[in-house]
Design an enzyme around this catalytic site. Structure first.
Site, short mmCIF file in Angstrom:
data_model
loop_
_atom_site.label_atom_id
_atom_site.label_comp_id
_atom_site.label_asym_id
_atom_site.label_seq_id
_atom_site.Cartn_x
_atom_site.Cartn_y
_atom_site.Cartn_z
CE LYS A 102 45.05 21.99 39.97
NZ LYS A 102 45.69 22.80 38.92
N GLY A 220 36.24 24.35 25.69
CA GLY A 220 36.30 25.02 27.00
C GLY A 220 36.46 26.51 26.79
CG ASN A 223 41.33 32.35 33.38
OD1 ASN A 223 42.37 31.91 32.89
ND2 ASN A 223 41.29 33.52 33.95
N GLY A 225 40.44 28.97 28.06
CA GLY A 225 40.01 28.87 26.66
C GLY A 225 39.67 30.23 26.07
#
Ligand code: NAD
Length: 431
Positions: A102, A220, A223, A225
């Site tokens: 990440k 949210g 992208n 949600g």
């Protein structure tokens, strides 16, 4: 509890069944590489600002490292470490040949101009390009980043290495070798998992419904949600609450996520976009600050069938878990539920479909993008979606079977399934 502490607790719980050899366990508890950089970026006014940046490469036993890059003001090393661990687990759960990584930059991208954002993205790659590559480590978008940022990053990488290399980053725009269906993949994959889980829960006599008309609240609206909301609405679920960082809206009559998405993309907020419509019939009993409006905290506690956290981690904790009324939590954000909250859900019979399974659709289609880049041959969206559905439904089935075999919750089952695959790969490499 920090996300890294959550990771260690989740691993410990899975290890009660797995009983991993101490040396291998220690390896899993320690990311292979933690890269840090101070990015010096010129602002439009000529000032030089410094941003802390990270790339954590957790484990590569099953293949090259893979995981998104996050631009968010709260990014720190421990958070990125946790996210890299969850990527290793996620890739193992869906059985794609990657390890976990990440990246992140401590920045609020909303405070940068477009040219500042481009310079920041290119500087990140200048600092990290030696550590990434199509068979080394393959970044992708995450919170606060998007295909446009991936385009700057892949362009910078290709400049630095001196040749085209589309497979170095996924989630790219179509014209640079992106895949059909990647943008929608995390949300769409979440829907496939939810539908498959409802079938299982029905056998279990818990929910007793195939999903049509079930009420959903989503926190949210980026992208993940937004694409989940649109897919769920089209599949016959009733999306009754939505939010973004500015707050949310609740309308038991059902919302139109596609309309709100179009309005939000034109620069609106979820609440602002929704409030353009007249509001009637909102129950009095709700703690609503303004008619139809809910705060992000209130949204989590609504009386709905399915709650979908799709923003940031640690939003459901020991403090609010008791107030959650949904029967199912579909974790589309990474790490939204703490281990203490998990315990409360188990006692209350609330089902959490864990992040490492629920949101794995994004990395699955990232994998398809990388395969297409490596082949130089591109698939139609229908083919991508079919392959995505198979991966997600199979993964849910495998996790479900493990949960029944060991009589554990779905998160522990997902960890058992994935970590046993990682450990097997580590052992094959000689430990
Ligand atoms: P995004 O930046 O596109 O959208 C994030 C959304 O969350 C925005 O609507 C924002 O307003 C809202 N938000 C931010 N902070 C909030 C807060 N404190 N309370 C409520 N809402 C808030 O990001 P995304 O790509 O949709 O990612 C969302 C989550 O999904 C993250 O946890 C990410 O790690 C996870 N995820 C993303 C992908 C992917 O493919 N993009 C894949 C797997 C998991």
């Amino acid at each position: 509890m920090s996300p890294w502490e959550s990771v260690l607790q989740q691993l410990e719980k899975a290890n009660k069944i797995l009983k991993i050899e101490p040396m291998l366990l220690e390896k899993l508890e320690t990311p292979e590489y933690v890269r840090e950089a101070a990015l010096k970026v010129e602002m439009d006014n000529g000032e030089i600002k410094t941003f802390r940046a990270f790339r954590v490469q957790h484990n590569s036993a099953r293949g090259p490292y893979k995981g998104g890059i996050r631009f968010h003001p709260r990014v720190d090393k421990n958070e990125v470490k946790a996210l890299s661990f969850w990527m290793s687990v996620k890739n193992g759960v869906v059985g794609i040949p990657y390890g976990g990584a990440k990246g992140g930059v401590e920045v609020d991208p909303k405070n940068l101009s477009e040219s500042e954002l481009e310079r920041l993205s290119r500087t990140y790659i200048k600092e990290m390009y030696k550590f990434i590559g199509p068979s080394i480590d393959i970044p992708a978008p995450d919170l606060g980043t998007n295909p446009k940022i991936m385009a700057w990053m892949v362009d910078e990488y290709e400049e630095l290495v001196g040749h085209k290399s589309p497979g170095v980053i996924t989630g790219k725009p179509m014209e640079l070798g992106g895949s059909e269906g990647r943008l929608q993949a995390t949300g769409r994959g979440g829907l496939y998992v939810l539908q498959a889980a409802l079938e299982k829960f029905r056998d279990d006599a818990l929910v007793g419904s195939s999903g049509q008309g079930l009420q959903i609240a989503i926190q949210g609206f980026g992208n993940v949600g937004a694409n989940f909301a649109i897919s769920a609405d089209k599949a016959g679920f009733k999306v009754v609450a939505l939010s973004d960082s500015k707050g949310g809206v609740y309308d038991p009559r059902g919302l139109d996520p596609e309309k709100i998405y179009k309005c939000k993309r034109a620069g609106g907020t979820v609440a602002g976009c929704y409030l353009k419509r007249p509001i009637i019939g909102v129950p009095e009993k709700l703690k609503i600050s303004k008619l139809g409006r809910v705060s992000n905290d209130e949204l989590l506690e609504l009386e709905v069938d399915v709650l979908v956290p799709a923003a940031t981690e640690n939003v459901i904790t020991a403090k609010n878990a008791d107030n959650i009324k949904a029967k199912i939590i579909l974790e589309l954000a990474n790490g939204p539920v703490t281990p203490e909250a998990d315990k409360i859900f188990l006692e209350k019979g609330i089902r959490s479909i864990p992040d490492v399974l629920a949101n794995a659709g994004g990395v699955s289609v990232s994998y398809f993008e990388w395969v297409q880049n490596n082949m130089g041959y591109y698939w139609e969206e229908e083919e991508v979606n079919e392959k995505l559905k198979k991966i997600m439904v199979d993964a849910l089935g495998n996790v479900w079977d493990v949960s029944k075999e060991y009589k554990v919750d779905l998160r522990t089952a997902a960890f058992i399934l994935s970590i046993s695959r990682i450990v097997k790969a580590m052992k094959s490499r000689g430990g």
